[in-house]
Enzyme design. Structure first.
Site, PDB file in Angstrom:
ATOM      1  CG  ASP A   1      -2.022   0.906   0.969  1.00  0.00           C
ATOM      2  OD1 ASP A   1      -2.195   1.736   0.085  1.00  0.00           O
ATOM      3  OD2 ASP A   1      -2.959   0.943   1.783  1.00  0.00           O
TER       4      ASP A   1
ATOM      5  CG  ASP B   1      30.942 -32.520   4.806  1.00  0.00           C
ATOM      6  OD1 ASP B   1      30.530 -31.990   3.971  1.00  0.00           O
ATOM      7  OD2 ASP B   1      30.322 -33.527   4.951  1.00  0.00           O
TER       8      ASP B   1
END
Length: 893
Positions: free
Chosen positions: A368, A739
């Site tokens: 808006d 990892d």
């Protein structure tokens, strides 16, 4: 809804027989806690008794509670939380990690090794499990704790009467016996009995499913036997919100004992998956299919080649673990947690970590104009008669309407007029110099709704009753049969009606927000009905101005450059919307009106909405339809709003965005809260969301491409070699160290080019990386196999060691190539990523010479191998760089 008058409510979630046994125990504990603080055990007795008796039962009064009483009740009854957050429990968190299939595979492998008497392998696997769980638990808990602290900064508050003064307190700290104040836009913070109420209307759809607000009023007498609690006119409940009016209320039930308890717990147990979660699920399914195929392949080959089944099983399990990016949940949580902390520094608070990625994926932002593109502070600049001449009459009438609608007492300052819950237009009217309203008395009210788009007040002075209506000019003109100019009334014929319309359209074209004001004398003061608004006399118009935000045009231009299209979705008329769009640099083009939205089907609306940037005269229902239509067309839609009517759109968008000063219902519905009313802050948040997603994608692409190549090479070598190409323990250690090199990815820098457009999960890109770069890795693995067997005449142990070192060094160094779509030397990695990657490379090189070499099955490597390793690494990185840039080209188009 069933009544709880005849039983002590427990609100436990039904989960079967065990739950039925738990309910009496919970009820007894609740009654004992209430007895300790002297609070009535059954909230419905206080709700249905006379008001004075309700205060007695709850050991309270109209002056509320003292801080000491609140502390005692909080200690005995707990916080006002329907679904209390689970307390951090280290043991539970660690045990939960064992539910991860990958950890379960490792644990199974260690048990098998132990049963075969292989104590060394079993110990190594257990150490890896412990390190993996410890690292993931620590990182995840740290990120979640940071996210929880951020959510606490925007936690809902309530206005409670403590020690004789109304103060703002966290909603979770309300207790039975508290007296709270409610106003339009506020969430009802608990189940309450009204003490005073003035024109109170409450939206109860969450409890009753009824779309229209229910009128509420305070009563001093007993309510009797009411079978439907939500139907009680003097009661308001947690999970509802105030649409209009003001009230004070006595809290009778909090937390799990509220009517909303069962509903809220059900909502907490499940929720729609976000786009990020859907992408994670699709990626997991893709990896699972690949793992299953690879494991079955190894078993088939083992059976055909008469390999030992147990050896094949352990090797296949190691392959499965090696292919799976098991740190992805931890990397994702940490990355999003770090992103949330950086966004907080940019004055953006994220209530849900997954919303960060969704924020970065937004390609359409609906908002808006009021308070988002404009300053959100209305100023009354003009008050004119129906033909545009300056006139005090519309201002006098509007002052009566605004004063009695808002419930403002004389003496309140601007801070009160600006508070959430008071319409900014009413605040502007009351802030403006206006005539003395003493002597007027309110008789009745027809509250504002988004269909009529007007509000009517019936007031009386000196025995004369006057109905005063203000609202949208288009609707109010349709109800008017006369107009007033120069103190004289004139019937509204077609010519005069056209002049009136021309007046408000002229004001609108200059950017004013226009309200029409009308009135009529009423002799019958029976309760007002919508039909009473017919036959009005138009007194004139009020013109308000709300200046565009400073820098709004510049930020909108920046959003467009970043691939985000902004659409204005406003309830104002098209003239005002077009004027604001011009002021902030949005090319208006076609304007779609709410009436036109009603005439379009969902498919047609989606196509038109894509091409339209301005929507005018739209209701909340229209806004929700527009958002759904855009999402159905494949867009990720953000909605920025701060009003009561914005809540449905905030819920319906992919990302609901509100501001710290918004009404409670808007902040509660939003996932992202801007602490500053500044679109630049939102832009920074969007870019941060893309940065977080970029780092998650790095881990996925690097892990799947490198791991896939290595695992394919191992499966192929398993077929042709007379011995295992790498021991299961060595495979797991290789995967763990790789990892470990990537745990600092959340700190890495992201290329500016990646931030230039919204990003979404692309399983196709991941698949292409896997099937293209995987074989490139396998090609170099085959070259390594050949060199080890024919140049270095490797024994099985030397073969294991050489390939372990080569594979770990090359796939770790390739991080610096795959982490960026640009040339590696043009994109600087973060210092932590450089340090962890180099640490892993060094570990791989020195491991064969450490005391761990023998138990791990490693031997010293010949000097010539390191020359070979340098050549292989350099050429491999160069090869991957060329292939990678072609793969990224399509993704970054």
């Amino acid at each position: 809804m069933r009544s709880r008058t005849d039983e002590a409510p427990t609100h436990a979630v039904s989960t079967g027989a065990g739950d039925r046994h738990a309910r009496p125990l919970q009820a007894r504990r609740a009654r004992r806690a209430e007895a300790r603080v002297g609070v009535e055990a059954d909230p419905m007795r206080a709700m249905t008794a006379a008001l004075s008796e309700a205060f007695t039962q709850l050991r309270s009064s109209e002056r509320g509670l003292t801080d000491r009483e609140v502390r005692d009740r909080l200690a005995a009854l707990g916080l006002n939380e329907v679904v209390p957050p689970q307390r951090a429990n280290l043991v539970r968190d660690v045990l939960a990690r064992f539910a991860n299939p990958l950890i379960a595979i490792l644990a199974f492998a260690s048990v098998v090794s132990l049963s075969l008497g292989d104590l060394v392998n079993a110990s190594i696997i257990l150490v890896m499990i412990a390190l993996s769980i410890a690292l993931e638990t620590f990182q995840t808990r740290r990120s979640q704790a940071a996210a929880e602290r951020l959510r606490g900064r925007v936690a809902p508050e309530a206005t409670a009467l403590r020690d004789g003064h109304f103060i703002r307190v966290p909603q979770r700290e309300l207790v039975p016996g508290d007296v709270v104040r409610l106003a339009a836009g506020a969430l009802v913070p608990a189940d309450c009995r009204l003490v005073t109420a003035r024109d109170l209307h409450v939206q109860q759809a969450a409890l009753t499913g009824e779309p229209l607000p229910a009128e509420k009023e305070a009563t001093a007498g007993p309510a009797g036997d009411v079978r439907d609690p939500a139907g009680m006119p003097h009661a308001v409940f947690l999970g509802t919100s105030v649409v209009s009016g003001v009230a004070t209320a006595l809290v009778v039930a909090t937390g799990a004992r509220t009517q909303f308890g069962d509903i809220a717990r059900a909502l907490a147990r499940r929720g729609p998956r976000t786009e990020f979660e859907v992408g994670m699920f699709d990626f997991g399914a893709f990896i699972l299919k690949t793992v299953v195929f690879l494991v079955l392949f190894v078993f088939v080959i083992a059976a055909a080649g008469h390999r030992p089944v147990l050896e094949a099983l352990l090797f296949a399990l190691a392959l499965a673990v090696g292919l799976t990016p098991e740190f992805l949940p931890m990397i994702t949580t940490v990355t999003l947690g770090e992103g949330a902390l950086r966004m907080a520094k940019q004055r953006v608070i994220v209530k849900n970590l997954a919303a960060i990625q969704n924020l970065g994926s937004i390609d359409v932002l609906c908002c808006d104009k009021t308070g988002t593109l404009t300053e959100g502070r209305m100023t009354l600049e003009r008050h004119v008669d129906p033909f545009g001449a300056a006139d005090e009459r519309p201002l006098r009438l509007a002052s009566i309407n605004s004063f009695f609608e808002s419930g403002i007492d004389y003496g309140f300052d601007d801070a009160v007029l600006d508070r959430a819950g008071i319409d900014p237009l009413d605040a502007a009217v009351l802030r403006h110099e206006h005539p003395d309203l003493r002597g007027w008395r309110k008789l009745d009210e027809l509250p504002f709704d988004f269909e009529r788009r007007r509000i009517s007040i019936l007031a009386e002075k000196d025995g004369a009753s006057l109905l005063v209506t203000k609202g949208a000019p288009e609707g109010l003109l349709a109800q008017a049969t006369s107009c007033e100019t120069g103190g004289a009334r004139r019937p509204l014929d077609a010519e005069l009606r056209a002049r009136c319309e021309a007046t408000f359209r002229e004001l609108s074209t200059h950017g004013y927000r226009v309200l029409a004001v009308a009135y009529k004398e009423i002799t019958d003061v029976a309760p007002l009905r919508a039909g009473d608004e017919a036959g009005l006399t138009l007194a004139g118009f009020l013109a308000f101005v709300d200046a565009p935000l400073l820098g709004a045009a510049r930020v909108l231009e920046a959003l467009a450059a970043e691939g985000v299209r902004v659409k204005i979705v406003s309830g104002d008329n098209e003239l005002v919307v077009r004027h604001i769009a011009d002021r902030v640099g949005i090319a208006p083009g076609q304007i779609l009106l709410g009436a036109e939205v009603d005439r379009l089907g969902d498919a047609a609306l989606g196509k038109v909405a894509e091409e339209t940037r301005l929507f005018a005269r739209v209701s909340p229902a229209h806004k929700s339809r527009i958002i759904r239509a855009l999402r159905a067309r494949g867009h990720v839609v953000g909605y920025l709003g701060d009003g009561i009517n914005d809540a449905p759109s905030l819920h319906g968008a992919d990302v609901g965005i509100s501001v710290a000063g918004a009404v409670d219902v808007a902040r509660d519905a939003a996932e992202v809260i801007l602490l500053e009313r500044d679109l630049g802050v939102l832009l920074a948040g969007i870019l941060e969301g893309r940065r977080a997603f970029g780092n998650v994608m790095k881990y996925v692409l690097m892990g799947t491409s490198s791991n896939f190549g290595n695992m394919v090479s191992m499966a192929g070598a398993f077929v042709v070699l007379p011995f295992l190409p790498m021991l299961p323990t060595q495979i797991l250690l290789n995967n763990f160290l790789y990892d470990l090199a990537q745990i600092t990815i959340p700190t890495d820098n992201v290329d500016p080019g990646f931030l230039k457009k919204p990003r979404r999960w692309d399983i196709g890109l991941i698949r292409r990386f896997m099937v293209v770069l995987g074989p490139v890795s396998s090609l170099y693995d085959i070259l390594t196999f050949y060199a080890l067997l024919h140049l270095f005449h490797a024994s099985p142990a030397l073969f294991h060691t050489g390939w372990f070192v080569e594979s770990l060094v090359t796939q770790t160094l390739v991080l610096f190539v795959i982490r960026t779509a640009a040339r590696p030397w043009d994109s600087r990695p973060s210092r932590p990523l450089v340090l962890t990657a180099l640490a892993v490379v060094i570990t791989a090189l020195v491991l064969p010479w450490t005391p761990l070499a023998t138990p791990l099955g490693f031997v010293a490597l010949p000097p010539g191998f390191f020359l070979f390793l340098v050549v292989v690494s350099v050429t491999y990185l160069a090869f991957v760089e060329g292939v990678k840039r072609r793969l990224f080209a399509r993704f970054l188009e």
